[in-house]
Design an enzyme around this catalytic site. Sequence first.
Site, mmCIF file in Angstrom:
data_model
loop_
_atom_site.group_PDB
_atom_site.id
_atom_site.type_symbol
_atom_site.label_atom_id
_atom_site.label_comp_id
_atom_site.label_asym_id
_atom_site.label_seq_id
_atom_site.Cartn_x
_atom_site.Cartn_y
_atom_site.Cartn_z
ATOM 1 N N ASP A 38 21.243 34.595 -15.060
ATOM 2 C CA ASP A 38 20.139 35.401 -15.427
ATOM 3 C C ASP A 38 19.996 36.746 -14.567
ATOM 4 O OD1 ASP A 38 17.039 34.954 -16.537
ATOM 5 O OD2 ASP A 38 17.138 36.093 -14.498
ATOM 6 N N CYS A 50 0.642 -1.339 -0.008
ATOM 7 C CA CYS A 50 -0.049 0.013 -0.140
ATOM 8 C C CYS A 50 0.921 0.985 0.005
ATOM 9 C CB CYS A 50 -1.014 0.201 1.168
ATOM 10 S SG CYS A 50 -1.991 -1.406 1.423
#
Length: 499
Positions: free
Chosen positions: A440, A35
């Site tokens: 950048d 599970c």
Amino acid sequence: MNTLANQQYRQARLSRDARFDGVFFVGVLSTGIYCRPICPAVAPQEQNVRYFDSASAAAAAGLRPCLRCRPESAPGSNPWLGTDTTMQRALCLIEQAALDSQQPLNIDAISARLGISSRWLRRLFASKMGTTPIAYVNYCRVMFAKQLLHQTQLPITEVAFAAGFQSVRRFNEVFQAQLQLSPSSLRRRAGEAYSGTLQLTQSYRPPYDWAAMLAFYRLRAVAGMEWFEQDGQTGYGRTLSLTTPQGQMHAAIFAVDEPEQHQLRITIQLATGADMRLLPQLVKLLRRMFDLDADPYRISAALCHVPELANIAEHYIGTRITGVASSFEAGIRAVLGQQVSVTQAIKLLNQLVQQHGTWQELAGQQRLFFPTAAQLARQPCQLAMPKARQQTIDNLARFCAAQPQSQAEEWLPLKGIGPWTVAYAQLRGEGWPDVLLASDLVIKKQLVACGLDDSKAIAALAAQVAPWGSYLTFILWRAASSAVEPVANTSTDESTHES
């Protein structure tokens, strides 16, 4: 697993902590199932539990997936993801091969592409996944088929081929062997017929800052290709062109609704006659575009460990990598964004897509599709920008048309393509987790604001935040956009790499 991990996992499964969904799986030895830690079933006693790093390892141990929590729907994240690049590449190649029913799995060819021996690849799978490559292939096919059977009304024959099986008979055999169930037994809505529209749910680990992702897409949207309102609901939709292994193009559109219960609900429509074997490729693409396999708390903890970043990383937890359809599209966006604002870059992008893209009717509406490299290569770029940048667009289009499987780093010899463009393509077009765009302009300004104002300090920072540099890039963009309009990189590839 060690004792400390077992204690942590025990607490996570007993509290059904969604942050651990997909990080580990719970094998219940008394019932023979495995599970997710968020399973709604009554929690088993600890003496009957065994923890696994991956669902495939649980399956290899002879356990079958739970029909309530559906482990095949868990976000895909193992503890070694983000650090073991060889294993990541191996998984990518093998998953692609698993869902291509036209070609048998060739372990030797995959090993050669990785630069390792087939024996070492098998050892790698045994240590990381607890299984063999062949068994993992069957696991991938069956789990994808199981998801389609649960969530759609796609005919079982189509499910078999979509999952990569060459025949329905072989599909039934492997499905029965893996799950001890027949495919038809998983149909919950047997009376419904397939209408041509697929609705899938895709899980993620919270938190997920959906509003920030939507805002990022909205600012950079292409009219006709992307939309944000559908049937009165706010979400995100766009067109995609998918390519079969044989090079055939097929059109598709998707729409994503607001997240609910740690899931995105995605509506998919393929063009009439589209190859259903493209579905795995499409689902994988969507998971990358929306970064559904990220572990936000793990990423935030790593970034908060750097004193200069602690406040900003904690404030923007849940930030994801906001992807685009391909590295080629990301590369085009990057080139158009050199030395101009985001607003101007997107204006140019809209003009380019209008000039070179194609319109096609899907779901009763005319939709615009981003041009392929071949389409762009056939006609020179003519936009209101410097000739050198137009030539870069043409060079990139011709290269990608000639080598459609090329990676972004292979573009570097092209004039006008440098490290920033390649890094941007890897960030948004390939979903690399460790791309800190330090060159950048916006990122530079934000790093200076954090007290990091020289190249040595930034280089040290990149090493400190690895392998999560991409998330820091998006966090810094978000921090900047809250005050001023972000601008594109002004230290262009032409000046830094090619001149």
